[in-house]
Write an enzyme that holds these catalytic residues in place. Structure first.
Site, PDB file in Angstrom:
ATOM      1  N   LYS A  45       0.384  -5.779  -4.092  1.00 48.70           N
ATOM      2  CA  LYS A  45       1.166  -4.731  -3.352  1.00 48.70           C
ATOM      3  C   LYS A  45       2.038  -3.654  -3.767  1.00 48.70           C
ATOM      4  O   LYS A  45       3.202  -3.029  -3.304  1.00 48.70           O
ATOM      5  CB  LYS A  45       1.348  -5.093  -1.789  1.00 48.70           C
ATOM      6  CG  LYS A  45       0.010  -5.617  -1.273  1.00 48.70           C
ATOM      7  CD  LYS A  45      -1.414  -5.117  -1.431  1.00 48.70           C
ATOM      8  CE  LYS A  45      -1.424  -3.896  -1.352  1.00 48.70           C
ATOM      9  NZ  LYS A  45      -2.855  -3.476  -1.868  1.00 48.70           N
ATOM     10  N   GLY A  47       1.925  -2.332  -6.847  1.00 46.75           N
ATOM     11  CA  GLY A  47       1.375  -0.924  -7.770  1.00 46.75           C
ATOM     12  C   GLY A  47       0.808  -1.561  -8.465  1.00 46.75           C
ATOM     13  O   GLY A  47       0.661  -0.746  -9.938  1.00 46.75           O
ATOM     14  N   THR A  48      -0.143  -2.509  -8.737  1.00 53.88           N
ATOM     15  CA  THR A  48      -0.749  -3.202  -9.814  1.00 53.88           C
ATOM     16  C   THR A  48      -1.935  -2.206 -10.207  1.00 53.88           C
ATOM     17  O   THR A  48      -2.010  -2.052 -10.940  1.00 53.88           O
ATOM     18  CB  THR A  48      -1.422  -4.708  -9.074  1.00 53.88           C
ATOM     19  OG1 THR A  48      -0.924  -4.982  -8.230  1.00 53.88           O
ATOM     20  CG2 THR A  48      -2.006  -5.469 -10.350  1.00 53.88           C
ATOM     21  N   HIS A 107      -0.331 -12.188 -10.840  1.00 54.16           N
ATOM     22  CA  HIS A 107      -0.109 -11.706  -9.999  1.00 54.16           C
ATOM     23  C   HIS A 107       0.833 -13.449 -10.156  1.00 54.16           C
ATOM     24  O   HIS A 107       1.686 -13.765  -8.958  1.00 54.16           O
ATOM     25  CB  HIS A 107      -0.149 -11.853  -8.123  1.00 54.16           C
ATOM     26  CG  HIS A 107      -0.701 -10.448  -8.165  1.00 54.16           C
ATOM     27  ND1 HIS A 107      -0.532  -9.118  -8.358  1.00 54.16           N
ATOM     28  CD2 HIS A 107      -2.381 -10.475  -7.081  1.00 54.16           C
ATOM     29  CE1 HIS A 107      -1.413  -8.400  -7.613  1.00 54.16           C
ATOM     30  NE2 HIS A 107      -2.073  -8.610  -7.395  1.00 54.16           N
ATOM     31  N   SER A 137       2.759  -2.586   3.292  1.00 54.50           N
ATOM     32  CA  SER A 137       1.900  -2.757   2.111  1.00 54.50           C
ATOM     33  C   SER A 137       1.016  -4.040   2.556  1.00 54.50           C
ATOM     34  O   SER A 137       0.202  -4.043   2.372  1.00 54.50           O
ATOM     35  CB  SER A 137       1.911  -2.103   0.963  1.00 54.50           C
ATOM     36  OG  SER A 137       0.782  -2.036   0.303  1.00 54.50           O
ATOM     37  N   PHE A 229      -1.737   9.718  -6.582  1.00 53.41           N
ATOM     38  CA  PHE A 229      -2.310   9.003  -5.478  1.00 53.41           C
ATOM     39  C   PHE A 229      -3.584   9.329  -4.778  1.00 53.41           C
ATOM     40  O   PHE A 229      -4.863   9.365  -4.540  1.00 53.41           O
ATOM     41  CB  PHE A 229      -1.187   8.700  -4.240  1.00 53.41           C
ATOM     42  CG  PHE A 229      -1.312   8.281  -3.038  1.00 53.41           C
ATOM     43  CD1 PHE A 229      -1.782   7.296  -2.921  1.00 53.41           C
ATOM     44  CD2 PHE A 229      -2.483   8.790  -1.722  1.00 53.41           C
ATOM     45  CE1 PHE A 229      -2.127   6.298  -1.795  1.00 53.41           C
ATOM     46  CE2 PHE A 229      -2.638   7.917  -0.948  1.00 53.41           C
ATOM     47  CZ  PHE A 229      -2.664   7.309  -0.405  1.00 53.41           C
ATOM     48  N   ARG A 255      -3.379   2.973   0.519  1.00 47.15           N
ATOM     49  CA  ARG A 255      -3.581   3.548   2.138  1.00 47.15           C
ATOM     50  C   ARG A 255      -2.073   4.929   2.792  1.00 47.15           C
ATOM     51  O   ARG A 255      -2.801   5.544   2.577  1.00 47.15           O
ATOM     52  CB  ARG A 255      -2.803   2.688   2.713  1.00 47.15           C
ATOM     53  CG  ARG A 255      -2.282   2.320   3.803  1.00 47.15           C
ATOM     54  CD  ARG A 255      -1.935   1.237   4.519  1.00 47.15           C
ATOM     55  NE  ARG A 255      -0.335   1.071   3.510  1.00 47.15           N
ATOM     56  CZ  ARG A 255       0.778   1.251   4.707  1.00 47.15           C
ATOM     57  NH1 ARG A 255       1.078   1.841   5.761  1.00 47.15           N
ATOM     58  NH2 ARG A 255       2.157   0.789   3.855  1.00 47.15           N
TER      59      ARG A 255
END
Ligand code: A3P
Length: 293
Positions: A45, A47-48, A107, A137, A229, A255
């Protein structure tokens, strides 16, 4: 059809994980990187997807425009350690990539990264996000993603975040481990989500200079527009709407994309407790995050 139950957290070599990320462990550890592979690394969460899409557009929007409308981002940029029933394992997707360079996301905390990425001296792009927004997030993500553990209520989630009982372990060690590696490893670029929100163009330039590529001003402008976005949210190839385990009625994948949304979630007491705990855990004074821009 009955849905599979949500996975439980397991202790995996001292890091909290779920079996979807450890079932394929041997293939992950033996993964053969190539020298031009680019590894995108984040705590979940941070910004991958954003940076994955930026890289994909930089490398392939000119040469393979059809990718943009036909292949979801999670297939263009495979998630190395994932192994879930609805798709082929990440190692297989990565091995089958025909692109050059291959863009691969993970990750994993630094100690778990397959050794061939170091042996091949691959370029690595790390993205970090401030702990408070990252926690918020992650909370919403766990609510809507049935392949993640049940988050519980916000307060209990936040307590577990502080204890490091999250999938992929403590945020604190993750961001610090990769930050410290950067001091000795020149092929590691450490980006901050907050900087990307503040000035995407500037961070795009940093990325290009790290990668040794020089797109035209027009190309860069196109990338910048594509990765905004609202555009990513509308784009079915980047908004994860094609993934069956996520319930967007609970919360969408794309989101809010903001810095400072934590203020809508943390109570004053939670914020004080969090800050006090943060001071104890984050000992490296050179690693500083912004919680607003
Ligand atoms: P929020 O839940 O705060 O909105 P990841 O890709 O690592 O799972 O990270 C997802 C987070 O990055 C989500 O944060 C998502 O909205 C945000 N994000 C994705 N693309 C973005 C973009 N183009 N601009 C800003 N934020 C973005």
């Amino acid at each position: 059809m009955e849905k599979p139950p949500r996975p439980d957290l397991i202790d995996f070599h001292g890091i909290s994980m779920i079996h979807y990320f450890t079932d394929n462990w041997e293939n992950i550890q033996n993964f053969q990187a190539r020298p031009d592979d680019i590894l995108i690394v984040t705590y979940p969460k941070a910004g991958t997807t954003w940076v994955s899409y930026i890289l994909d557009l930089l490398y392939f929007s000119q040469t393979a425009p059809e990718r943009q409308t036909s292949i979801p981002i999670y297939e263009r940029v495979p998630f190395l350690e994932i192994s879930i029933p609805v798709m082929p394992p990440g190692t297989e997707l990565a091995n089958n990539l025909s692109t050059s360079p291959r863009l691969i996301k993970t990750h994993l905390p630094i100690q778990f990264v397959p050794k061939s990425f170091w042996e091949q001296n691959c370029r690595i792009v790390y993205v970090a996000r401030n702990a408070k927004d990252n926690a918020v997030s992650y909370f919403h993500f766990d609510r809507m993603n049935m392949a993640q553990p049940e988050p519980g209520d916000w307060n209990s989630f936040l307590q577990r975040f502080m204890e490091g009982k999250m999938v992929f372990g403590p945020w604190y060690d993750h961001v610090t481990g990769w930050w410290e590696k950067k001091q000795s490893h020149s092929k590691l670029l450490y980006l901050f989500f907050e900087d990307m929100v503040e000035d995407t163009g500037r961070e795009l330039d940093r990325l290009c200079s790290f990668l040794g590529i020089s797109p035209s001003a027009e190309e860069k402008e196109k990338v910048k527009r594509g990765v905004q976005f609202d555009n990513m949210k509308k784009n079915n190839m980047t908004n994860y709407s094609t993934i069956p385990v996520m319930d967007f009625k609970i919360s969408p994948f794309m989101r809010k994309g903001k810095v400072g949304d934590w203020k809508n979630h943390f109570t004053v007491a939670q914020n004080e407790q969090f800050d006090e705990d943060y001071q104890k855990k984050m000992k490296n004074p050179t690693l500083r995050f912004r919680t607003e821009v």
